[in-house]
Design a protein around this motif. Structure first.
Motif, PDB file in Angstrom:
ATOM      1  N   GLY A 180      -0.705  -6.804 -10.557  1.00  0.00           N
ATOM      2  CA  GLY A 180      -1.702  -6.018  -9.843  1.00  0.00           C
ATOM      3  C   GLY A 180      -2.988  -6.790  -9.619  1.00  0.00           C
ATOM      4  N   LEU A 181      -3.395  -7.595 -10.579  1.00  0.00           N
ATOM      5  CA  LEU A 181      -4.606  -8.396 -10.421  1.00  0.00           C
ATOM      6  C   LEU A 181      -4.378  -9.609  -9.528  1.00  0.00           C
ATOM      7  CD1 LEU A 181      -6.024  -8.340 -14.070  1.00  0.00           C
ATOM      8  CD2 LEU A 181      -6.703  -6.923 -12.126  1.00  0.00           C
ATOM      9  N   LEU A 182      -3.174 -10.179  -9.573  1.00  0.00           N
ATOM     10  CA  LEU A 182      -2.896 -11.375  -8.774  1.00  0.00           C
ATOM     11  C   LEU A 182      -2.730 -11.053  -7.293  1.00  0.00           C
ATOM     12  CD1 LEU A 182      -0.384 -13.325 -11.060  1.00  0.00           C
ATOM     13  CD2 LEU A 182      -2.821 -13.778 -10.700  1.00  0.00           C
ATOM     14  N   TYR A 183      -2.313  -9.841  -6.988  1.00  0.00           N
ATOM     15  CA  TYR A 183      -2.050  -9.499  -5.587  1.00  0.00           C
ATOM     16  C   TYR A 183      -3.292  -9.636  -4.701  1.00  0.00           C
ATOM     17  CZ  TYR A 183      -1.102  -6.577  -1.512  1.00  0.00           C
ATOM     18  OH  TYR A 183      -0.989  -6.102  -0.228  1.00  0.00           O
ATOM     19  N   PRO A 184      -4.441  -9.059  -5.029  1.00  0.00           N
ATOM     20  CA  PRO A 184      -5.605  -9.251  -4.145  1.00  0.00           C
ATOM     21  C   PRO A 184      -6.098 -10.693  -4.120  1.00  0.00           C
ATOM     22  CG  PRO A 184      -6.233  -8.047  -6.127  1.00  0.00           C
ATOM     23  CD  PRO A 184      -4.747  -8.112  -6.126  1.00  0.00           C
ATOM     24  N   LEU A 185      -5.926 -11.431  -5.209  1.00  0.00           N
ATOM     25  CA  LEU A 185      -6.335 -12.842  -5.202  1.00  0.00           C
ATOM     26  C   LEU A 185      -5.477 -13.655  -4.238  1.00  0.00           C
ATOM     27  CD1 LEU A 185      -6.956 -13.439  -9.028  1.00  0.00           C
ATOM     28  CD2 LEU A 185      -8.651 -13.054  -7.228  1.00  0.00           C
ATOM     29  N   SER A 186      -4.172 -13.420  -4.253  1.00  0.00           N
ATOM     30  CA  SER A 186      -3.297 -14.135  -3.317  1.00  0.00           C
ATOM     31  C   SER A 186      -3.580 -13.705  -1.878  1.00  0.00           C
ATOM     32  CB  SER A 186      -1.828 -13.877  -3.670  1.00  0.00           C
ATOM     33  OG  SER A 186      -1.514 -12.500  -3.573  1.00  0.00           O
ATOM     34  N   THR A 187      -3.940 -12.434  -1.687  1.00  0.00           N
ATOM     35  CA  THR A 187      -4.282 -11.970  -0.340  1.00  0.00           C
ATOM     36  C   THR A 187      -5.527 -12.675   0.179  1.00  0.00           C
ATOM     37  OG1 THR A 187      -3.305  -9.796  -0.799  1.00  0.00           O
ATOM     38  CG2 THR A 187      -4.852  -9.939   1.034  1.00  0.00           C
ATOM     39  N   LEU A 188      -6.498 -12.903  -0.694  1.00  0.00           N
ATOM     40  CA  LEU A 188      -7.702 -13.636  -0.284  1.00  0.00           C
ATOM     41  C   LEU A 188      -7.358 -15.039   0.180  1.00  0.00           C
ATOM     42  CD1 LEU A 188     -10.776 -13.896  -0.066  1.00  0.00           C
ATOM     43  CD2 LEU A 188     -10.820 -14.528  -2.494  1.00  0.00           C
ATOM     44  N   VAL A 189      -6.473 -15.722  -0.534  1.00  0.00           N
ATOM     45  CA  VAL A 189      -6.061 -17.069  -0.127  1.00  0.00           C
ATOM     46  C   VAL A 189      -5.366 -17.023   1.228  1.00  0.00           C
ATOM     47  CG1 VAL A 189      -4.595 -19.036  -0.723  1.00  0.00           C
ATOM     48  CG2 VAL A 189      -5.881 -17.857  -2.514  1.00  0.00           C
ATOM     49  N   VAL A 190      -4.523 -16.018   1.446  1.00  0.00           N
ATOM     50  CA  VAL A 190      -3.759 -15.914   2.690  1.00  0.00           C
ATOM     51  C   VAL A 190      -4.676 -15.679   3.889  1.00  0.00           C
ATOM     52  CG1 VAL A 190      -2.125 -14.443   3.938  1.00  0.00           C
ATOM     53  CG2 VAL A 190      -1.595 -15.216   1.625  1.00  0.00           C
ATOM     54  N   ILE A 191      -5.628 -14.749   3.771  1.00  0.00           N
ATOM     55  CA  ILE A 191      -6.470 -14.442   4.934  1.00  0.00           C
ATOM     56  C   ILE A 191      -7.363 -15.620   5.304  1.00  0.00           C
ATOM     57  CG2 ILE A 191      -6.435 -11.987   4.373  1.00  0.00           C
ATOM     58  CD1 ILE A 191      -9.354 -12.256   3.434  1.00  0.00           C
ATOM     59  N   VAL A 192      -7.713 -16.441   4.318  1.00  0.00           N
ATOM     60  CA  VAL A 192      -8.536 -17.627   4.594  1.00  0.00           C
ATOM     61  C   VAL A 192      -7.672 -18.759   5.144  1.00  0.00           C
ATOM     62  CG1 VAL A 192      -9.951 -19.417   3.531  1.00  0.00           C
ATOM     63  CG2 VAL A 192     -10.322 -17.005   2.932  1.00  0.00           C
ATOM     64  N   ALA A 193      -6.496 -18.991   4.535  1.00  0.00           N
ATOM     65  CA  ALA A 193      -5.634 -20.095   4.946  1.00  0.00           C
ATOM     66  C   ALA A 193      -5.111 -19.905   6.367  1.00  0.00           C
ATOM     67  CB  ALA A 193      -4.470 -20.246   3.973  1.00  0.00           C
ATOM     68  N   THR A 194      -4.854 -18.667   6.763  1.00  0.00           N
ATOM     69  CA  THR A 194      -4.360 -18.415   8.116  1.00  0.00           C
ATOM     70  C   THR A 194      -5.487 -18.291   9.138  1.00  0.00           C
ATOM     71  OG1 THR A 194      -4.327 -16.029   7.631  1.00  0.00           O
ATOM     72  CG2 THR A 194      -2.272 -17.257   7.277  1.00  0.00           C
ATOM     73  N   THR A 245       0.828  -1.213   0.000  1.00  0.00           N
ATOM     74  CA  THR A 245       0.000   0.000   0.000  1.00  0.00           C
ATOM     75  C   THR A 245       0.858   1.257   0.000  1.00  0.00           C
ATOM     76  OG1 THR A 245      -1.748  -1.182   1.198  1.00  0.00           O
ATOM     77  CG2 THR A 245      -1.848   1.218   1.190  1.00  0.00           C
ATOM     78  N   LEU A 246       1.883   1.296   0.838  1.00  0.00           N
ATOM     79  CA  LEU A 246       2.771   2.454   0.867  1.00  0.00           C
ATOM     80  C   LEU A 246       3.559   2.580  -0.436  1.00  0.00           C
ATOM     81  CD1 LEU A 246       4.152   2.353   4.525  1.00  0.00           C
ATOM     82  CD2 LEU A 246       2.550   3.989   3.541  1.00  0.00           C
ATOM     83  N   ALA A 247       3.979   1.444  -1.005  1.00  0.00           N
ATOM     84  CA  ALA A 247       4.719   1.489  -2.269  1.00  0.00           C
ATOM     85  C   ALA A 247       3.862   2.060  -3.392  1.00  0.00           C
ATOM     86  CB  ALA A 247       5.210   0.085  -2.633  1.00  0.00           C
ATOM     87  N   VAL A 248       2.586   1.694  -3.426  1.00  0.00           N
ATOM     88  CA  VAL A 248       1.689   2.236  -4.454  1.00  0.00           C
ATOM     89  C   VAL A 248       1.491   3.733  -4.257  1.00  0.00           C
ATOM     90  CG1 VAL A 248      -0.668   2.167  -5.354  1.00  0.00           C
ATOM     91  CG2 VAL A 248       0.536   0.042  -4.878  1.00  0.00           C
ATOM     92  N   TRP A 271      -7.570  -2.182  -3.700  1.00  0.00           N
ATOM     93  CA  TRP A 271      -7.230  -0.799  -4.061  1.00  0.00           C
ATOM     94  C   TRP A 271      -5.877  -0.743  -4.758  1.00  0.00           C
ATOM     95  CZ3 TRP A 271      -3.020   2.095  -2.447  1.00  0.00           C
ATOM     96  CH2 TRP A 271      -3.053   3.458  -2.755  1.00  0.00           C
ATOM     97  N   SER A 272      -4.895  -1.424  -4.197  1.00  0.00           N
ATOM     98  CA  SER A 272      -3.562  -1.442  -4.801  1.00  0.00           C
ATOM     99  C   SER A 272      -3.590  -2.118  -6.162  1.00  0.00           C
ATOM    100  CB  SER A 272      -2.569  -2.164  -3.878  1.00  0.00           C
ATOM    101  OG  SER A 272      -2.468  -1.533  -2.617  1.00  0.00           O
TER     102      SER A 272
END
Length: 327
Positions: free
Chosen positions: A221-235, A116-119, A203-204
């Motif tokens: 840019g499109l893959l980043y939120p998809l991978s984030t969705l997997v992470v928040i569910v897997a953890t 987010t800060l990098a963007v 957003w990013s």
């Protein structure tokens, strides 16, 4: 003759169009809604104060444990009813691969800040005309999320009593959640709805996809939120419906920016000109003292010379001017 000439010159001066009004006379609201170049010191201060305020308010929301657990049970039952209760199976499957789940723990703890800060930095440097509008989307999204934390306390899956989920941070002795282990007293554990990991990552991702020129960067840019969705569910930090809440907050943020600036951020000009700090003097725009531009002054001079040699209507040469001095 002299009077007629003066009258003619006055007529020409009256025909000169009035100067264009200075834009500094615009109203304060219109100036605020006009894209302008961001100032580095102000942006650093604004982001620091905003995140501090966000963390303070989020953690000040009462931890209503009983209600948060009831909401989690209801949400879990709703997902079963929809046939989309996939979080537990993903959590157990990924947890069996140690290196993968440990990496996801660190991903969850760090990347939503770093990306987010990098963007924001990239926007500041490469798209200053779109920076303020895109930043407004982020701030409005985060602001409305605070309302969600207050109105709908929700326990994450890893804190459910009979959910069967694994708290991957505790099992693998890593740091990856501000609400696990020794850090649990520093953050509100029951603020899972909406997910700002999803709000910020989408957003990013959308910002990168809309504004980047390199194709592979746009794909990332499109893959980043998809991978984030997997992470928040897997953890086991969020239900997938928390992600829907994050998307709703982001849609609100884009609506605010659209109403304020009249366009979506990516449709605004990439760069904005530097604004003049002082009004231009009359001579800088080609005018002279007295309001007569050079071109008109030249025409008047030629007119005087022409009238001085022009014969009268009866064909006789013009009479010599009378002396102005008195005897």
């Amino acid at each position: 003759m002299g009077d007629a000439t003066v009258t003619t010159l006055e007529g020409r001066e009256a025909a000169v169009p009035p100067p264009v009004a200075d834009e500094t006379g615009r109203g304060p609201l219109r100036r605020l809604r006009t894209p302008r170049r961001p100032r580095l010191w102000f942006e650093i201060l604004l982001i620091a104060v905003s995140y501090w305020t966000y963390s303070l308010v989020r953690n000040a929301v009462p931890e209503q444990k009983a209600e948060a657990l009831r909401n989690a049970d209801w949400l879990w039952e709703l997902e079963h009813h929809l046939g989309m209760a996939v979080e537990e199976s993903i959590n157990h499957t990924v947890n069996s691969v140690t290196w993968l789940i440990v990496g996801m723990n660190y991903y969850y703890a760090t990347l939503h800040f770093i990306v987010t800060l990098a963007v924001l930095v990239w926007l500041y440097r490469s798209h200053p005309g779109r920076y303020a509008a895109t930043r407004l989307v982020l701030f409005a999204t985060t602001g409305v999320a605070l309302v969600g934390y207050y109105l709908y306390p929700l326990a994450p899956p890893r804190l459910m009593t009979n959910g069967g989920f694994i708290d991957t941070v505790l099992v693998h002795d890593t740091w990856g959640s501000m609400a696990s282990g020794d850090l649990k007293n520093m953050s509100n554990q029951y603020a899972a709805m909406p997910s700002m990991h999803i709000g910020w990552s989408v957003w990013s991702g959308l910002t990168i996809f809309a504004l980047a020129r390199t194709p592979w960067v746009r794909v990332l840019g499109l893959l980043y939120p998809l991978s984030t969705l997997v992470v928040i569910v897997a953890t086991a930090n969020h239900f997938w419906l928390d992600a829907v809440g994050g998307l709703a907050c982001l849609a609100f943020g884009y609506l605010v920016a659209r109403l304020w600036y009249g366009k979506l951020p990516h449709a605004l000009p990439r760069r904005v000109p530097r604004q003049a700090t002082h009004p231009q003097p009359p001579t800088a725009s080609g005018g002279r003292t007295g309001g007569c531009p050079p071109a008109v002054a030249g025409i008047g001079k030629q007119h005087l010379q022409a009238n001085g040699d022009r014969p009268t209507e009866d064909g006789h040469p013009p009479a010599a001017p009378r002396p102005t001095t008195r005897p």
